[in-house]
Design a protein around this motif. Structure first.
Motif, short mmCIF file in Angstrom:
data_model
loop_
_atom_site.label_atom_id
_atom_site.label_comp_id
_atom_site.label_asym_id
_atom_site.label_seq_id
_atom_site.Cartn_x
_atom_site.Cartn_y
_atom_site.Cartn_z
N ASP A 154 -20.77 -35.37 -26.13
CA ASP A 154 -21.74 -34.46 -27.12
C ASP A 154 -20.75 -32.98 -26.65
O ASP A 154 -21.90 -31.59 -27.11
N ILE A 155 -19.84 -33.17 -25.47
CA ILE A 155 -19.28 -31.54 -25.41
C ILE A 155 -17.84 -31.55 -25.89
O ILE A 155 -17.16 -32.08 -25.33
N ASP A 156 -18.13 -31.02 -27.26
CA ASP A 156 -16.52 -30.88 -27.85
C ASP A 156 -15.67 -29.98 -26.88
O ASP A 156 -14.67 -30.13 -27.69
N GLY A 157 -15.89 -29.59 -26.02
CA GLY A 157 -14.83 -28.47 -25.50
C GLY A 157 -16.10 -27.51 -25.09
O GLY A 157 -17.16 -27.74 -24.34
N VAL A 158 -14.92 -26.42 -23.84
CA VAL A 158 -15.57 -25.35 -23.10
C VAL A 158 -14.96 -23.76 -23.97
O VAL A 158 -13.73 -23.92 -24.07
N LEU A 159 -16.00 -23.01 -23.68
CA LEU A 159 -15.87 -21.55 -23.62
C LEU A 159 -15.77 -21.16 -22.46
O LEU A 159 -16.44 -20.98 -21.31
N VAL A 160 -14.48 -20.21 -21.98
CA VAL A 160 -13.89 -20.76 -20.67
C VAL A 160 -14.17 -18.57 -20.59
O VAL A 160 -12.96 -17.86 -21.18
N GLY A 161 -14.64 -17.94 -19.68
CA GLY A 161 -14.39 -16.25 -19.65
C GLY A 161 -13.71 -16.47 -18.03
O GLY A 161 -12.03 -16.25 -18.32
N MET A 216 -12.97 -7.56 -22.38
CA MET A 216 -12.17 -6.68 -22.15
C MET A 216 -11.02 -6.16 -20.91
O MET A 216 -11.10 -5.08 -19.38
N TYR A 217 -10.17 -7.64 -20.36
CA TYR A 217 -9.47 -7.68 -19.57
C TYR A 217 -8.05 -7.71 -19.79
O TYR A 217 -7.90 -8.25 -21.06
N LYS A 218 -7.07 -7.59 -18.83
CA LYS A 218 -5.79 -7.56 -19.34
C LYS A 218 -5.11 -6.43 -20.13
O LYS A 218 -5.80 -6.02 -21.41
N THR A 219 -4.04 -6.04 -19.93
CA THR A 219 -3.49 -5.16 -20.70
C THR A 219 -2.34 -5.52 -21.27
O THR A 219 -2.19 -7.14 -21.50
N LEU A 220 -1.27 -4.80 -21.76
CA LEU A 220 -0.33 -6.25 -22.85
C LEU A 220 0.00 -6.45 -21.90
O LEU A 220 1.22 -7.85 -22.11
N LYS A 221 1.21 -6.18 -20.77
CA LYS A 221 1.79 -5.95 -19.47
C LYS A 221 0.80 -7.58 -19.63
O LYS A 221 1.82 -8.09 -18.62
N GLU A 222 0.30 -7.93 -18.41
CA GLU A 222 -0.96 -8.50 -17.78
C GLU A 222 -0.72 -9.73 -19.08
O GLU A 222 -1.02 -10.42 -18.56
N GLU A 232 1.38 -33.81 -22.78
CA GLU A 232 -0.16 -35.15 -22.47
C GLU A 232 -1.20 -33.68 -22.58
O GLU A 232 -2.03 -34.48 -23.38
N MET A 233 -1.36 -32.68 -22.25
CA MET A 233 -2.58 -31.68 -22.57
C MET A 233 -2.05 -31.15 -23.88
O MET A 233 -3.78 -31.44 -24.62
N MET A 234 -1.61 -30.81 -24.91
CA MET A 234 -1.75 -30.45 -26.72
C MET A 234 -1.79 -31.18 -26.80
O MET A 234 -2.72 -30.99 -28.15
N GLU A 235 -2.42 -32.41 -26.81
CA GLU A 235 -2.13 -34.13 -27.16
C GLU A 235 -3.85 -34.40 -27.03
O GLU A 235 -4.84 -35.00 -27.90
N LYS A 236 -4.54 -34.04 -25.97
CA LYS A 236 -5.95 -33.94 -25.64
C LYS A 236 -6.49 -32.65 -26.73
O LYS A 236 -7.78 -33.01 -26.09
N CYS A 237 -6.33 -31.84 -26.54
CA CYS A 237 -7.06 -30.92 -26.69
C CYS A 237 -6.00 -29.34 -27.17
O CYS A 237 -5.24 -29.61 -27.75
N SER A 238 -7.25 -28.62 -28.14
CA SER A 238 -6.90 -27.50 -28.67
C SER A 238 -7.57 -26.32 -27.96
O SER A 238 -8.29 -26.10 -27.67
N LEU A 239 -6.05 -25.27 -28.12
CA LEU A 239 -6.60 -24.08 -27.24
C LEU A 239 -6.76 -23.32 -28.04
O LEU A 239 -5.93 -22.94 -29.02
N VAL A 240 -7.59 -22.24 -27.22
CA VAL A 240 -7.77 -20.96 -28.18
C VAL A 240 -7.75 -20.25 -27.54
O VAL A 240 -8.57 -20.55 -26.59
N LEU A 241 -7.86 -19.37 -27.38
CA LEU A 241 -7.12 -17.45 -26.38
C LEU A 241 -7.55 -16.46 -27.22
O LEU A 241 -6.87 -16.35 -28.35
N ALA A 242 -9.03 -16.00 -26.62
CA ALA A 242 -9.45 -14.14 -27.62
C ALA A 242 -9.41 -13.34 -26.75
O ALA A 242 -9.88 -12.98 -25.05
N PRO A 243 -8.19 -12.39 -26.74
CA PRO A 243 -7.37 -11.58 -25.84
C PRO A 243 -7.68 -10.02 -26.62
O PRO A 243 -8.79 -10.51 -27.85
N ASN A 244 -8.30 -8.81 -25.75
CA ASN A 244 -8.43 -8.14 -26.35
C ASN A 244 -7.69 -7.87 -27.66
O ASN A 244 -6.96 -8.42 -27.72
#
Ligand code: PEP
Length: 247
Positions: free
Chosen positions: A224-231, A12-18, A33-45
Motif C-alpha cells: 500500500d506504500i507507493d513510495g517515500v518522501l524523504v527530508g 531550506m538546505y543547500k547552496t548552489l555549490k552544495e 537496476e535502481m532506475m528500473e525499480k523507482c522513480s526519483l524526484v528531488l525538491a531543492p530550493n
C-alpha cells in the motif's frame, strides 16, 4: 512490478555549490537496476532549480518545487507561479507540506487552489497530509487526514496526475517513524477516502517522516506504500541512494 517513487525534500538546505556537489556523487550511484525499480524526484530550493534541471533530466530524475502560488502572475512579492516553475524544468510541486501549514498558516482552501492550479499548469502536485501528535493521541488521526484530503482535493478530478504524501507531523525531522503497520493502516484509510471521493485508484500514496536507509526497505515493501518522501536523509547522496536502492 510498479516503480516506487523516491522523493527528496531538501527544504531550506543547500547552496548552489552544495546542490551540484550532491549531484556529482548521487548521479553515478543511480544504476540501471535502481532506475528500473523507482522513480526519483528531488525538491531543492527555488534557487537551485535552473542549475540542476539539465543534469537531473539527463539522469532521469524529476525536479520538484517545494511550493508555488496558485495565481498566474501578479503583485505577490516573494512568490513563484507555476508557469515560472515549469520554465525551470520543474515537473512536480509539493503542496501543503506540514511546515507550510504550521509555520506559514496555509489553509486547506488555499492548498486546494494551489493543487488545482498545478494540475491546470500540467505539473504533478504532491499533496502532503498528516496528523499532529496531539491529534493522534486524541484518536482523531484518520478524520484529520480525511478532512485534509476532502478539502485539498475538492473539485479535482482524481484521475489527474497527482500524488498524496502521508506525513505524520510527529514523525517529520524527529527520528520517530510510524511503524510500517501504522503507515499501512493510514494508507488504507487514505485509499478508502479517495475511493469514497470517486476515484484515485492509480494515485500514488507516499509515506514521509524520518525515512532513513535503515527503515526504508520495510516501508517500501508494503504494497500500500507507493513510495517515500524523504527530508533529512535526502540531503546526503549516499543515504538517499541507499533508500532508493533498498527494494
Ligand atoms: C519531510 O520534510 O517531508 C520529511 C519527511 O522530513 P524527514 O524525513 O526529515 O522527517
Amino acid at each position: 512490478m510498479k516503480r516506487k517513487i523516491i522523493a527528496g525534500n531538501w527544504k531550506m538546505y543547500k547552496t548552489l555549490k552544495e546542490g551540484l556537489a550532491f549531484l556529482d556523487v548521487f548521479i553515478p550511484l543511480c544504476n540501471r537496476e535502481m532506475m528500473e525499480k523507482c522513480s526519483l524526484v528531488l525538491a531543492p530550493n527555488f534557487t537551485l532549480l535552473v542549475s540542476m534541471a539539465g543534469r537531473c533530466r539527463e539522469a532521469g530524475i524529476s525536479l520538484a518545487a517545494q511550493n508555488c502560488h496558485p495565481t498566474g502572475e501578479g503583485a505577490f512579492t516573494g512568490e513563484t507561479s507555476l508557469a515560472m516553475l515549469a520554465d525551470c524544468g520543474v515537473s512536480h510541486v509539493l503542496v501543503g507540506h506540514s511546515e507550510r501549514r504550521a509555520i506559514f498558516g496555509e489553509t486547506d482552501d488555499f492548498l486546494n487552489q494551489k493543487l488545482k492550479a498545478a494540475v491546470a499548469a500540467g505539473l504533478i502536485p504532491i499533496l502532503c497530509v498528516g496528523e499532529t501528535l496531539e491529534q493522534r493521541e486524541a484518536d482523531v488521526a484518520e478524520s484529520v487526514v480525511e478532512k485534509q484530503l476532502q478539502q485539498g482535493l475538492h473539485g479535482v478530478d482524481l484521475d489527474e496526475k497527482m500524488m498524496v504524501a502521508y506525513e505524520p507531523v510527529w514523525a517529520i525531522g524527529t527520528g520517530k517513524t510510524a511503524t510500517a503497520a501504522d503507515a499501512r493502516t493510514m494508507h488504507q484509510c487514505i485509499r478508502q477516502c479517495l475511493e469514497s471521493m470517486g476515484g484515485g485508484g492509480d494515485l500514488p500514496v507516499l509515506y514521509g517522516g524520518s525515512v532513513k536507509p535503515a527503515n526504508a526497505a520495510e516501508l517500501l515493501a508494503a504494497p500500500d506504500i507507493d513510495g517515500v518522501l524523504v527530508g533529512g536523509a535526502s540531503l546526503n547522496p549516499e543515504d538517499f541512494a541507499r533508500i532508493a536502492g533498498s527494494m
